[in-house]
Design a protein around this motif. Structure first.
Motif, PDB file in Angstrom:
ATOM      1  N   UNK A 147      95.950  14.188  78.264  1.00  0.00           N
ATOM      2  CA  UNK A 147      94.610  14.417  77.944  1.00  0.00           C
ATOM      3  C   UNK A 147      93.781  15.291  78.846  1.00  0.00           C
ATOM      4  N   UNK A 148      93.563  14.487  80.260  1.00  0.00           N
ATOM      5  CA  UNK A 148      92.927  14.855  81.001  1.00  0.00           C
ATOM      6  C   UNK A 148      93.263  16.180  81.655  1.00  0.00           C
ATOM      7  N   UNK A 149      94.470  16.276  81.775  1.00  0.00           N
ATOM      8  CA  UNK A 149      95.181  17.486  82.643  1.00  0.00           C
ATOM      9  C   UNK A 149      94.890  18.654  82.203  1.00  0.00           C
ATOM     10  N   UNK A 150      95.159  18.761  80.714  1.00  0.00           N
ATOM     11  CA  UNK A 150      94.891  20.039  79.896  1.00  0.00           C
ATOM     12  C   UNK A 150      93.437  20.313  79.675  1.00  0.00           C
ATOM     13  N   UNK A 151      92.877  19.475  79.184  1.00  0.00           N
ATOM     14  CA  UNK A 151      91.372  19.205  78.406  1.00  0.00           C
ATOM     15  C   UNK A 151      90.473  20.006  79.425  1.00  0.00           C
ATOM     16  N   UNK A 152      90.149  19.666  80.735  1.00  0.00           N
ATOM     17  CA  UNK A 152      89.295  20.031  81.815  1.00  0.00           C
ATOM     18  C   UNK A 152      89.485  21.192  82.180  1.00  0.00           C
ATOM     19  N   UNK A 153      91.016  21.600  82.510  1.00  0.00           N
ATOM     20  CA  UNK A 153      91.200  22.893  83.263  1.00  0.00           C
ATOM     21  C   UNK A 153      90.847  23.889  82.252  1.00  0.00           C
ATOM     22  N   UNK A 154      91.541  23.673  80.807  1.00  0.00           N
ATOM     23  CA  UNK A 154      91.193  24.656  80.129  1.00  0.00           C
ATOM     24  C   UNK A 154      89.826  24.996  79.579  1.00  0.00           C
ATOM     25  N   UNK A 155      88.971  23.940  79.607  1.00  0.00           N
ATOM     26  CA  UNK A 155      87.600  24.518  79.400  1.00  0.00           C
ATOM     27  C   UNK A 155      87.030  24.962  80.782  1.00  0.00           C
ATOM     28  N   UNK A 156      87.275  24.691  81.934  1.00  0.00           N
ATOM     29  CA  UNK A 156      86.971  25.550  83.078  1.00  0.00           C
ATOM     30  C   UNK A 156      87.300  26.949  82.618  1.00  0.00           C
ATOM     31  N   UNK A 157      88.548  27.304  82.303  1.00  0.00           N
ATOM     32  CA  UNK A 157      88.928  28.650  82.147  1.00  0.00           C
ATOM     33  C   UNK A 157      88.173  29.343  81.232  1.00  0.00           C
ATOM     34  N   UNK A 158      87.835  28.576  80.177  1.00  0.00           N
ATOM     35  CA  UNK A 158      87.046  29.008  78.759  1.00  0.00           C
ATOM     36  C   UNK A 158      85.269  29.421  79.582  1.00  0.00           C
ATOM     37  N   UNK A 159      84.962  28.596  80.419  1.00  0.00           N
ATOM     38  CA  UNK A 159      83.737  29.099  81.046  1.00  0.00           C
ATOM     39  C   UNK A 159      84.133  30.349  81.889  1.00  0.00           C
ATOM     40  N   UNK A 160      84.958  30.389  82.604  1.00  0.00           N
ATOM     41  CA  UNK A 160      85.328  31.478  83.547  1.00  0.00           C
ATOM     42  C   UNK A 160      85.280  32.886  82.786  1.00  0.00           C
ATOM     43  N   UNK A 161      86.024  32.690  81.558  1.00  0.00           N
ATOM     44  CA  UNK A 161      86.197  33.947  80.806  1.00  0.00           C
ATOM     45  C   UNK A 161      85.137  34.374  79.967  1.00  0.00           C
ATOM     46  N   UNK A 162      84.269  33.306  79.659  1.00  0.00           N
ATOM     47  CA  UNK A 162      82.883  33.534  79.050  1.00  0.00           C
ATOM     48  C   UNK A 162      82.120  34.378  79.721  1.00  0.00           C
ATOM     49  N   UNK A 163      81.987  34.158  81.285  1.00  0.00           N
ATOM     50  CA  UNK A 163      81.207  34.776  82.132  1.00  0.00           C
ATOM     51  C   UNK A 163      81.501  36.122  82.503  1.00  0.00           C
ATOM     52  N   UNK A 164      83.004  36.214  82.773  1.00  0.00           N
ATOM     53  CA  UNK A 164      83.433  37.571  82.735  1.00  0.00           C
ATOM     54  C   UNK A 164      83.171  38.549  81.601  1.00  0.00           C
ATOM     55  N   UNK A 165      83.147  37.821  80.212  1.00  0.00           N
ATOM     56  CA  UNK A 165      82.925  38.797  79.303  1.00  0.00           C
ATOM     57  C   UNK A 165      81.308  39.105  79.426  1.00  0.00           C
ATOM     58  N   UNK A 166      80.612  38.269  79.757  1.00  0.00           N
ATOM     59  CA  UNK A 166      79.130  38.538  79.812  1.00  0.00           C
ATOM     60  C   UNK A 166      78.715  39.419  81.193  1.00  0.00           C
ATOM     61  N   UNK A 167      79.502  39.633  82.189  1.00  0.00           N
ATOM     62  CA  UNK A 167      79.408  40.088  83.413  1.00  0.00           C
ATOM     63  C   UNK A 167      80.529  41.132  83.706  1.00  0.00           C
ATOM     64  N   UNK A 168      80.709  42.198  82.833  1.00  0.00           N
ATOM     65  CA  UNK A 168      81.844  43.135  83.171  1.00  0.00           C
ATOM     66  C   UNK A 168      81.899  43.681  84.555  1.00  0.00           C
TER      67      UNK A 168
END
Length: 497
Positions: A303-324
Motif C-alpha cells: 500500500x505505502x510503497x506504490x501509492x506515495x511514489x506513484x502520486x509523487x510522479x503524478x505531480x512531477x509530470x503534471x508540472x512538466x506538462x504545465x512547464x514545457x
C-alpha cells in the motif's frame, strides 16, 4: 417519583455533555468541543471552504497556533504545523508511538501487525529484520538500480507500442500510469513477482485502493472517530469500502504466500518472503514472527510503497506538462549526459543535477500537500510547552514547512527545480522534510527517490509530453484524502525525434 427520576436523568446527561466539552488543562489551543462531535463541525467547515484537510488544518493553525488541538468524535488529535513544532514532535521519544483502535487493526485482521502502524520493541525488531533482508535482494544497493532500470525499460517499450499502434502518438491517463511499475520495483524484492502493466485485476485493485485513500484521512474516517457508525451506517461511514478494498489485497497476498509455500526451498532463497518463511521454521524465532505478520508486512509495503511514489510522479509530470520549458531543459541534460544509446542509470545521477532537482521539487509538491503517518503519545508529555495526554494522536501537516506562504520558500506554489541549487551544488534547506526525520523516518526513501529519478529521466529521454489540444491545462488542485494526489489528467505522448 417519575418527575424526580426524569430530572435526575436529564441532569446526569447534562453533566456528561458538559464534561465532554472540557479540554485537558494546557491542551493545545483549537476550536471549542461540542458533546460527542468535539471539533468535527468546525473542521468540516474549514475543509469545505478550502477543499482539503491539509489546507483546513493550515487555516486553523494560523488562527490558533503551530500546535493545533482538536477532538474528532472520540479521538484527541494534535496537528503540528511549521518546522519547529514538527521537528520537536518527530524527534521526541514520548511521541513515537502509533495509533490504536479498530481503524488501524482491522486492516491486519484485528491485530496490530506490520511495520507501518506498530511501535516500540515489536516495531524495532520487525523493521530491523525487514531492512536487513530486503537489502539482500537489492533494496538500497546497486541491484536496486538494475531492477528499476529494467522496469523503466518495460515502461518505455509499453508506451512505444501504444504510440506505434496509434500511428505516431497516444493519449495517456498520467495519474494512473505509474502504479504497477512502481509496485514491481518493490515486489520483485518482496515476492519475486513482476506484474504486467496490462494486468486487469491488479489495475482495478490499484484504482480501488486510490479511491480508498481519497475517502479516508491520515487520522482515520467516520467509523473510526464514531465507532457506532460501523454498525448502524457501514456504507455511509466508509466501513464497507475499507473492508472491501482490504479484502482484495488480502486475496492477492494470500495467493502469493500459498505459491511461495508450495515452492519454498530453504537452501535457495529467492526473495524476502522465502527469508521470512525460513525464519518461521527457525528455532531462533520469537513470538513476533508469524505468518500473519509476514502478510501484514507485505500489506504495508504494497500500500505505502506504490501509492506515495506513484502520486509523487503524478505531480512531477503534471508540472512538466504545465512547464514545457522545464521538460525541455531536463531533456537537454539527459541527452548531454546519457545520450540515446542506453537508458539512464543511477550512476548518471551526480552528472544530472537539474533532473535530480526535478525529483526534489516533485517530492516537495507531493509532501507539501499531505501529512505524516499518525503518531501516538506513549505517555503524558508536552509539545512546544503544551500538555499532550497519553494516547493522543499526533500528525505533522507538511504544508507549513514546504508549500505555504509562511513556509520560508520563495514562490512556494511555483514549480522551480533550480531552487535546490546553491553555489552550483544541490542544496536542501533544513525544513525540507519530505521523508520525515527521527526514528520513524520513511524506510522507503532511497527506493522512492531512485524510482522517481530513473522513471522520469527514462520517459523524458524517449518522449515528449503535452496537454491534449482543445483541453484546458490540468488543475494543480489536489484530491483530498489520506495521501494527496493530482486530479485526473491526460497527456499526449509522442516519440522524441
Amino acid at each position: 417519583m417519575w418527575l424526580i427520576s426524569t430530572l435526575l436523568f436529564i441532569g446526569i446527561l447534562g453533566l456528561l455533555a458538559y464534561l465532554d466539552t472540557k479540554k485537558p488543562k494546557n491542551y493545545p489551543p483549537g476550536p471549542k468541543w461540542l458533546p460527542i462531535l468535539g471539533s468535527a463541525l468546525e473542521v468540516y467547515k474549514y475543509r469545505k471552504k478550502t477543499g482539503t484537510l491539509s489546507l483546513a488544518t493550515n487555516e486553523l493553525a494560523k488562527k490558533y497556533g503551530p500546535v493545533l488541538g482538536l477532538r474528532i468524535g472520540k479521538d484527541r488529535i494534535v496537528f503540528a504545523y511549521g518546522f519547529e513544532a514538527i521537528r520537536e514532535f518527530l524527534l521526541k521519544e514520548e511521541l513515537s508511538g502509533r495509533p490504536q483502535g479498530p481503524f488501524y487493526e482491522l486492516r491486519t485482521w484485528g491485530k496490530r501487525r506490520g511495520i507501518m502502524l506498530t511501535d516500540e520493541d515489536f516495531w524495532q525488531e520487525q523493521r530491523r529484520f525487514v531492512l536487513r533482508h530486503l537489502r539482500e535482494f537489492g533494496f538500497g544497493s546497486r541491484n536496486m538500480s538494475s531492477l528499476i532500470e529494467e522496469e523503466a525499460e518495460i515502461m518505455v517499450n509499453h508506451i512505444k507500442k501504444k504510440i506505434e499502434d496509434n500511428h505516431g502518438w497516444c493519449e495517456i491517463r498520467i495519474d494512473r500510469l505509474f502504479g504497477i511499475h512502481i509496485l514491481n520495483t518493490l515486489w520483485t524484492m518482496m515476492a519475486g513477482t513482476r506484474y504486467s502493466p496490462e494486468d486487469k485485476e491488479l489495475k482495478n485493485l490499484q484504482i480501488v485502493l486510490t479511491e480508498l485513500f481519497a475517502n479516508i484521512d491520515m487520522g482515520g474516517t467516520l467509523f473510526s472517530h464514531f465507532p457506532f457508525l460501523r454498525y448502524v451506517a457501514p456504507e455511509f461511514s466508509g466501513y464497507n469500502m475499507y473492508i472491501k478494498t482490504h479484502m482484495g489485497i488480502w486475496k492477492l497476498l494470500n495467493e502469493e504466500l500459498r505459491k511461495h509455500k508450495e515452492t519454498y526451498n530453504p537452501e535457495d532463497l529467492r526473495d524476502f518472503m522465502d527469508v521470512y518463511l525460513k525464519m518461521l521454521d527457525s528455532p531462533e524465532k520469537n513470538e513476533t514472527f508469524t505468518e500473519t505478520q509476514l502478510l501484514a508486512i507485505c500489506l504495508d509495503l504494497f500500500m505505502a510503497g506504490s501509492e506515495t511514489t506513484s502520486k509523487s510522479l503524478g505531480y512531477c509530470f503534471l508540472y512538466l506538462l504545465l512547464n514545457p520549458q522545464i521538460q525541455k531543459k531536463a531533456q537537454e541534460e539527459i541527452d548531454r549526459v546519457v545520450g540515446t544509446d542506453r537508458l539512464p542509470c543511477l550512476n548518471d545521477r551526480p552528472q544530472m543535477q537539474y533532473t535530480e532537482c526535478i525529483v526534489l521539487e516533485s517530492l516537495r509538491m507531493f509532501t507539501g500537500r499531505g501529512f505524516s503517518i499518525p503518531h501516538r503519545a506513549l505517555k503524558d508529555t508536552t509539545l512546544q510547552g503544551y500538555f499532550i495526554p497519553k494516547d493522543t494522536m499526533l500528525i505533522a501537516t507538511f504544508n507549513g514547512t514546504l508549500l505555504s506562504d509562511d513556509s520560508g520558500w520563495p514562490e512556494p506554489e511555483v514549480f522551480k527545480p533550480e531552487r535546490f541549487v546553491k553555489d552550483e551544488k544541490i542544496y536542501k534547506p533544513e525544513n525540507y522534510l519530505p521523508f520525515g526525520i527521527g526514528r520513524h523516518r520513511c524506510m522507503g526513501e532511497t527506493l522512492a527517490k531512485a524510482n522517481i529519478f530513473l522513471i522520469t529521466s527514462s520517459l523524458l529521454q524517449n518522449f515528449n509530453f503535452s496537454i491534449p489540444p482543445g483541453t484546458p491545462p490540468p488543475s494543480t488542485l489536489s484530491r483530498d484524502g489520506a495521501t494527496p494526489g493530482p486530479q485526473p489528467f491526460k497527456a499526449i505522448v509522442t516519440l522524441r525525434q
